[in-house]
Design a protein around this motif. Structure first.
Motif, mmCIF file in Angstrom:
data_model
loop_
_atom_site.group_PDB
_atom_site.id
_atom_site.type_symbol
_atom_site.label_atom_id
_atom_site.label_comp_id
_atom_site.label_asym_id
_atom_site.label_seq_id
_atom_site.Cartn_x
_atom_site.Cartn_y
_atom_site.Cartn_z
ATOM 1 N N LEU A 21 7.361 -6.581 -11.950
ATOM 2 C CA LEU A 21 6.139 -5.890 -11.523
ATOM 3 C C LEU A 21 5.750 -6.297 -10.109
ATOM 4 O O LEU A 21 5.386 -5.452 -9.285
ATOM 5 N N LEU A 22 5.838 -7.578 -9.820
ATOM 6 C CA LEU A 22 5.475 -8.068 -8.491
ATOM 7 C C LEU A 22 6.382 -7.469 -7.420
ATOM 8 O O LEU A 22 5.917 -7.066 -6.358
ATOM 9 N N ALA A 23 7.659 -7.390 -7.708
ATOM 10 C CA ALA A 23 8.609 -6.824 -6.743
ATOM 11 C C ALA A 23 8.328 -5.347 -6.471
ATOM 12 O O ALA A 23 8.658 -4.837 -5.409
ATOM 13 N N GLY A 24 7.691 -4.677 -7.418
ATOM 14 C CA GLY A 24 7.415 -3.256 -7.257
ATOM 15 C C GLY A 24 6.035 -2.928 -6.716
ATOM 16 O O GLY A 24 5.645 -1.762 -6.686
ATOM 17 N N ILE A 25 5.296 -3.940 -6.279
ATOM 18 C CA ILE A 25 3.955 -3.694 -5.748
ATOM 19 C C ILE A 25 4.052 -2.763 -4.545
ATOM 20 O O ILE A 25 4.802 -3.007 -3.617
ATOM 21 N N MET A 26 3.269 -1.707 -4.583
ATOM 22 C CA MET A 26 3.282 -0.728 -3.487
ATOM 23 C C MET A 26 2.392 -1.207 -2.341
ATOM 24 O O MET A 26 1.417 -1.921 -2.558
ATOM 25 N N PRO A 27 2.716 -0.810 -1.111
ATOM 26 C CA PRO A 27 1.939 -1.256 0.059
ATOM 27 C C PRO A 27 0.488 -0.787 0.045
ATOM 28 O O PRO A 27 -0.344 -1.353 0.737
ATOM 29 N N GLU A 28 0.180 0.227 -0.753
ATOM 30 C CA GLU A 28 -1.188 0.746 -0.795
ATOM 31 C C GLU A 28 -2.132 -0.128 -1.617
ATOM 32 O O GLU A 28 -3.339 0.071 -1.587
ATOM 33 N N THR A 29 -1.586 -1.083 -2.372
ATOM 34 C CA THR A 29 -2.432 -1.975 -3.160
ATOM 35 C C THR A 29 -2.919 -3.120 -2.276
ATOM 36 O O THR A 29 -2.297 -3.430 -1.257
ATOM 37 N N PRO A 30 -4.019 -3.763 -2.635
ATOM 38 C CA PRO A 30 -4.488 -4.897 -1.828
ATOM 39 C C PRO A 30 -3.431 -5.986 -1.658
ATOM 40 O O PRO A 30 -3.220 -6.477 -0.551
ATOM 41 N N LEU A 31 -2.747 -6.337 -2.734
ATOM 42 C CA LEU A 31 -1.702 -7.364 -2.627
ATOM 43 C C LEU A 31 -0.556 -6.865 -1.761
ATOM 44 O O LEU A 31 -0.029 -7.601 -0.923
#
Length: 91
Positions: A21-31
Protein backbone atom coordinates in the motif's frame (compact mmCIF):
# COMPACT_ATOMS: atom_id res chain seq x y z
CA UNK A 1 -7.43 9.05 2.02
CA UNK A 2 -6.45 7.10 -1.07
CA UNK A 3 -7.35 3.62 0.16
CA UNK A 4 -10.32 4.48 2.37
CA UNK A 5 -8.82 2.78 5.42
CA UNK A 6 -7.32 3.90 8.69
CA UNK A 7 -4.22 1.92 9.59
CA UNK A 8 -5.00 1.93 13.29
CA UNK A 9 -8.34 0.28 12.53
CA UNK A 10 -6.65 -2.55 10.57
CA UNK A 11 -5.34 -4.92 13.26
CA UNK A 12 -4.74 -7.82 10.86
CA UNK A 13 -2.75 -6.02 8.15
CA UNK A 14 0.49 -7.81 7.37
CA UNK A 15 3.79 -5.99 6.93
CA UNK A 16 3.89 -7.06 3.27
CA UNK A 17 0.44 -5.62 2.64
CA UNK A 18 1.40 -2.36 4.37
CA UNK A 19 4.53 -2.10 2.20
CA UNK A 20 2.47 -2.73 -0.92
CA UNK A 21 0.00 0.00 0.00
CA UNK A 22 2.79 2.41 0.88
CA UNK A 23 4.56 1.79 -2.42
CA UNK A 24 1.34 2.64 -4.24
CA UNK A 25 0.71 5.99 -2.56
CA UNK A 26 -0.29 8.48 -5.24
CA UNK A 27 1.37 11.92 -5.41
CA UNK A 28 -2.01 13.60 -4.87
CA UNK A 29 -2.20 12.34 -1.27
CA UNK A 30 -0.60 14.32 1.56
CA UNK A 31 1.98 11.58 2.16
CA UNK A 32 2.62 11.28 -1.56
CA UNK A 33 3.26 15.01 -1.79
CA UNK A 34 5.80 14.89 1.05
CA UNK A 35 7.58 11.91 -0.51
CA UNK A 36 7.69 13.69 -3.86
CA UNK A 37 9.17 16.84 -2.26
CA UNK A 38 11.76 14.87 -0.29
CA UNK A 39 12.92 12.84 -3.28
CA UNK A 40 13.03 15.56 -5.95
CA UNK A 41 16.46 16.07 -7.51
CA UNK A 42 15.60 17.89 -10.74
CA UNK A 43 17.32 21.29 -10.45
CA UNK A 44 14.70 23.01 -12.61
CA UNK A 45 11.86 21.73 -10.43
CA UNK A 46 13.78 22.65 -7.27
CA UNK A 47 14.09 26.25 -8.50
CA UNK A 48 10.29 26.49 -8.49
CA UNK A 49 9.78 25.04 -5.01
CA UNK A 50 7.92 27.21 -2.54
CA UNK A 51 9.67 28.18 0.71
CA UNK A 52 7.63 25.49 2.50
CA UNK A 53 8.66 22.81 -0.02
CA UNK A 54 12.30 23.85 0.35
CA UNK A 55 12.00 23.64 4.13
CA UNK A 56 10.52 20.12 3.95
CA UNK A 57 13.23 18.92 1.56
CA UNK A 58 16.07 20.55 3.53
CA UNK A 59 14.87 19.06 6.82
CA UNK A 60 14.79 15.61 5.22
CA UNK A 61 18.23 15.95 3.67
CA UNK A 62 19.69 17.22 6.96
CA UNK A 63 18.12 14.26 8.77
CA UNK A 64 19.61 11.86 6.22
CA UNK A 65 23.07 13.35 6.74
CA UNK A 66 22.81 12.93 10.50
CA UNK A 67 21.65 9.33 10.13
CA UNK A 68 24.52 8.58 7.80
CA UNK A 69 26.83 9.27 10.74
CA UNK A 70 25.22 6.65 12.96
CA UNK A 71 27.41 3.93 14.31
CA UNK A 72 26.43 0.34 13.59
CA UNK A 73 25.12 0.07 17.14
CA UNK A 74 22.99 3.22 16.80
CA UNK A 75 21.57 1.96 13.52
CA UNK A 76 20.80 -1.45 15.06
CA UNK A 77 18.98 0.19 17.97
CA UNK A 78 17.00 2.43 15.62
CA UNK A 79 15.90 -0.57 13.56
CA UNK A 80 14.88 -2.45 16.68
CA UNK A 81 12.85 0.53 17.91
CA UNK A 82 11.15 0.89 14.52
CA UNK A 83 10.33 -2.83 14.46
CA UNK A 84 8.87 -2.55 17.96
CA UNK A 85 6.63 0.35 16.89
CA UNK A 86 5.44 -1.50 13.80
CA UNK A 87 4.79 -4.66 15.77
CA UNK A 88 2.71 -2.71 18.29
CA UNK A 89 0.79 -1.03 15.49
CA UNK A 90 0.15 -4.14 13.41
CA UNK A 91 0.46 -6.96 15.91
Amino acid sequence: MQYGIRLRAEPDMSWDEFCTLLAGIMPETPLGQIVQIRSENDREKLKNFSPEQKRIRNEWRTRELKQAKWTDEEARKAVQEFQKIIQQAFG
